[in-house]
Design a protein around this motif. Sequence first.
Motif, mmCIF file in Angstrom:
data_model
loop_
_atom_site.group_PDB
_atom_site.id
_atom_site.type_symbol
_atom_site.label_atom_id
_atom_site.label_comp_id
_atom_site.label_asym_id
_atom_site.label_seq_id
_atom_site.Cartn_x
_atom_site.Cartn_y
_atom_site.Cartn_z
ATOM 1 N N GLY A 115 57.631 6.681 133.157
ATOM 2 C CA GLY A 115 58.357 6.519 132.512
ATOM 3 C C GLY A 115 58.227 5.834 130.716
ATOM 4 N N ILE A 116 58.976 6.138 129.787
ATOM 5 C CA ILE A 116 58.550 5.709 128.637
ATOM 6 C C ILE A 116 59.319 4.076 128.301
ATOM 7 N N ARG A 117 59.382 3.302 127.025
ATOM 8 C CA ARG A 117 60.139 2.972 126.679
ATOM 9 C C ARG A 117 59.759 2.684 125.318
ATOM 10 N N ILE A 118 60.738 3.484 124.632
ATOM 11 C CA ILE A 118 61.127 3.166 122.975
ATOM 12 C C ILE A 118 62.614 2.279 122.612
ATOM 13 N N ASN A 119 61.282 1.960 121.414
ATOM 14 C CA ASN A 119 62.887 1.678 120.706
ATOM 15 C C ASN A 119 63.436 2.555 119.427
ATOM 16 N N PRO A 120 64.728 3.209 119.882
ATOM 17 C CA PRO A 120 64.446 4.613 118.655
ATOM 18 C C PRO A 120 64.538 3.736 117.474
ATOM 19 N N GLY A 121 65.514 2.869 117.362
ATOM 20 C CA GLY A 121 65.030 2.129 115.717
ATOM 21 C C GLY A 121 63.756 2.167 115.650
ATOM 22 N N ASN A 122 63.008 2.300 115.728
ATOM 23 C CA ASN A 122 61.556 2.642 115.027
ATOM 24 C C ASN A 122 60.451 2.458 115.549
ATOM 25 N N ILE A 123 60.914 4.227 116.109
ATOM 26 C CA ILE A 123 59.942 5.432 116.342
ATOM 27 C C ILE A 123 59.990 6.460 114.915
ATOM 28 N N GLY A 124 61.242 6.029 113.791
ATOM 29 C CA GLY A 124 60.981 6.625 112.693
ATOM 30 C C GLY A 124 62.530 7.932 112.787
ATOM 31 N N LYS A 125 62.069 9.078 112.751
ATOM 32 C CA LYS A 125 62.883 10.214 112.541
ATOM 33 C C LYS A 125 63.875 10.714 113.652
ATOM 34 N N GLU A 126 65.157 10.941 114.191
ATOM 35 C CA GLU A 126 65.168 11.561 114.715
ATOM 36 C C GLU A 126 65.036 12.470 115.068
ATOM 37 N N GLU A 127 64.118 13.312 114.610
ATOM 38 C CA GLU A 127 63.879 14.879 114.952
ATOM 39 C C GLU A 127 62.463 14.243 116.217
ATOM 40 N N ILE A 128 61.802 13.294 115.837
ATOM 41 C CA ILE A 128 60.794 13.002 116.565
ATOM 42 C C ILE A 128 60.944 11.779 117.785
ATOM 43 N N VAL A 129 62.124 11.192 117.963
ATOM 44 C CA VAL A 129 63.071 11.218 118.877
ATOM 45 C C VAL A 129 63.328 12.256 119.399
ATOM 46 N N VAL A 149 54.764 3.111 136.453
ATOM 47 C CA VAL A 149 53.993 3.028 135.502
ATOM 48 C C VAL A 149 55.298 3.173 134.437
ATOM 49 N N ILE A 150 55.180 1.915 133.470
ATOM 50 C CA ILE A 150 56.042 2.149 132.070
ATOM 51 C C ILE A 150 54.893 2.490 131.093
ATOM 52 N N ALA A 151 54.849 3.296 130.098
ATOM 53 C CA ALA A 151 54.184 2.605 129.219
ATOM 54 C C ALA A 151 55.578 1.785 127.993
ATOM 55 N N ASP A 152 54.877 1.003 127.038
ATOM 56 C CA ASP A 152 55.301 0.758 125.997
ATOM 57 C C ASP A 152 55.626 1.193 125.271
ATOM 58 N N ILE A 153 55.939 1.697 123.956
ATOM 59 C CA ILE A 153 55.404 2.366 122.812
ATOM 60 C C ILE A 153 56.365 2.256 121.838
ATOM 61 N N HIS A 154 55.801 1.181 120.943
ATOM 62 C CA HIS A 154 56.558 1.032 119.564
ATOM 63 C C HIS A 154 56.115 1.327 118.057
ATOM 64 N N PHE A 155 56.764 2.208 116.756
ATOM 65 C CA PHE A 155 56.227 2.348 115.689
ATOM 66 C C PHE A 155 55.006 4.275 116.409
ATOM 67 N N ALA A 156 54.247 4.393 116.905
ATOM 68 C CA ALA A 156 53.424 5.541 117.101
ATOM 69 C C ALA A 156 53.877 6.881 118.495
ATOM 70 N N PRO A 157 54.468 7.502 117.477
ATOM 71 C CA PRO A 157 55.318 8.200 118.593
ATOM 72 C C PRO A 157 54.517 9.048 119.100
ATOM 73 N N SER A 158 53.419 9.258 119.114
ATOM 74 C CA SER A 158 52.279 10.452 119.312
ATOM 75 C C SER A 158 51.657 9.512 120.472
ATOM 76 N N TYR A 159 51.602 7.930 120.621
ATOM 77 C CA TYR A 159 51.195 7.643 121.771
ATOM 78 C C TYR A 159 52.248 7.849 123.267
ATOM 79 N N ALA A 160 53.717 8.438 122.773
ATOM 80 C CA ALA A 160 54.538 8.383 123.960
ATOM 81 C C ALA A 160 54.074 10.186 124.416
ATOM 82 N N PHE A 161 53.996 10.799 123.486
ATOM 83 C CA PHE A 161 53.760 11.836 124.016
ATOM 84 C C PHE A 161 52.461 11.838 124.960
ATOM 85 N N ARG A 162 51.848 11.020 124.015
ATOM 86 C CA ARG A 162 49.645 11.326 125.062
ATOM 87 C C ARG A 162 50.102 10.152 126.292
#
Length: 356
Positions: free
Chosen positions: A99-113, A78-91
């Motif tokens: 797996g997780i799918r993120i678009n770094p462009g909408n995750i926010g700051k680079e440190e969070i990515v 299962v792959i979690a599709d995450i947009h805008f909410a980095p906390s959901y990536a961790f959880r």
Amino acid sequence: MIQRRKTRQIQVGWVKVGGSAPVVVQSMTSTKTHKVEETLQQIKRLWEAGCELIRVAVPHEEDVIALPDIVRNSPMPVIADIHFAPSYAFRSMEAGVHGIRINPGNIGKEEIVREIVEEAKRKGVAIRIGVNSGSLEKDLLEKYGHPCAQALFESAIRWSEKFEKWGFYNFKVSIKGSDVMENIKANLLFAKETDVPLHIGITEAGMGTKGIVKSSVGIGILLYLGIGDTVRVSLTDDPVVEVEVAYAILQSLGIRRRGVEIVACPTCGRIEVDLPKIVKEVEEKLKGIEKPIKVAVMGCVVNAIGEAREADVGLACGRGFGWIFKKGKPVRRVEEEEMVQALLEEVLGHDGEGKV
Ligand code: SF4
């Protein structure tokens, strides 16, 4: 013979992507993820259709909460599709997704990515870097004025290099634009530069024939050029159709075979039987068969012998009767009313599993 681009292999749960692994077929559920029963039912239907990786949307708190149940009961990673909410990536990673799918462009700051990447490293979770025309970084949009192939490529390379600099290699990239030509160009530019596995597809392809054609052209051209380690056909339809179309594309390029491939004549004035009805019935009855079997159903003898010779099982129809061919040899003469049954018997055998 298509020469596939040499890519590194990554691991999404127990499914390998890239390297010598077959091109993996994936899809995304269209249910509300928090409706666990509905979501799992759709996952099961997709699995039966041949889907190998499943992505679920995680837009809300209730979806995160549903993830452990879904992961536990899913027959595929299962792959979690995450947009805008980095906390959901961790959880989601905490919940056990593969797996997780993120678009770094909408995750926010680079440190969070980077924090997400570090956590994925610790947990053995794969990441898909999604680069979409709709979520390109500001500076690239300013530089190019619009989301063109070069901008998509630069964004993908930028994030791939960062991930590698952070010591993370278990990732793939998807570069998706809804414009087929831009999509192909951007993927080509990226493929030349790296050995990162590519997830390919045409985003927002749309509905019905147009959506299928758009996806088939875009994905088909890339696959023909050896590009693409995993495929998702995006259609405004039941996701099971996405999986069927993905296999049809792979099959038509000789990359993968799954299930029964039906070769049917287009019909013309020579026809003596109701061929569309016969084909529909045969197709319906053979739907669940996983074994790769080629079945030819021809309206008359003109092309039937040649096609039937190439197929595992063939039916050549005449006026009121037909001939069943097996591996090029005629094996049975059948009356019109028993054609379908006889063909099915020859394909399925007594166990119904496919005896060819
Ligand atoms: Fe016409 Fe016969 Fe060809 Fe079918 S196989 S299109 S019926 S000529």
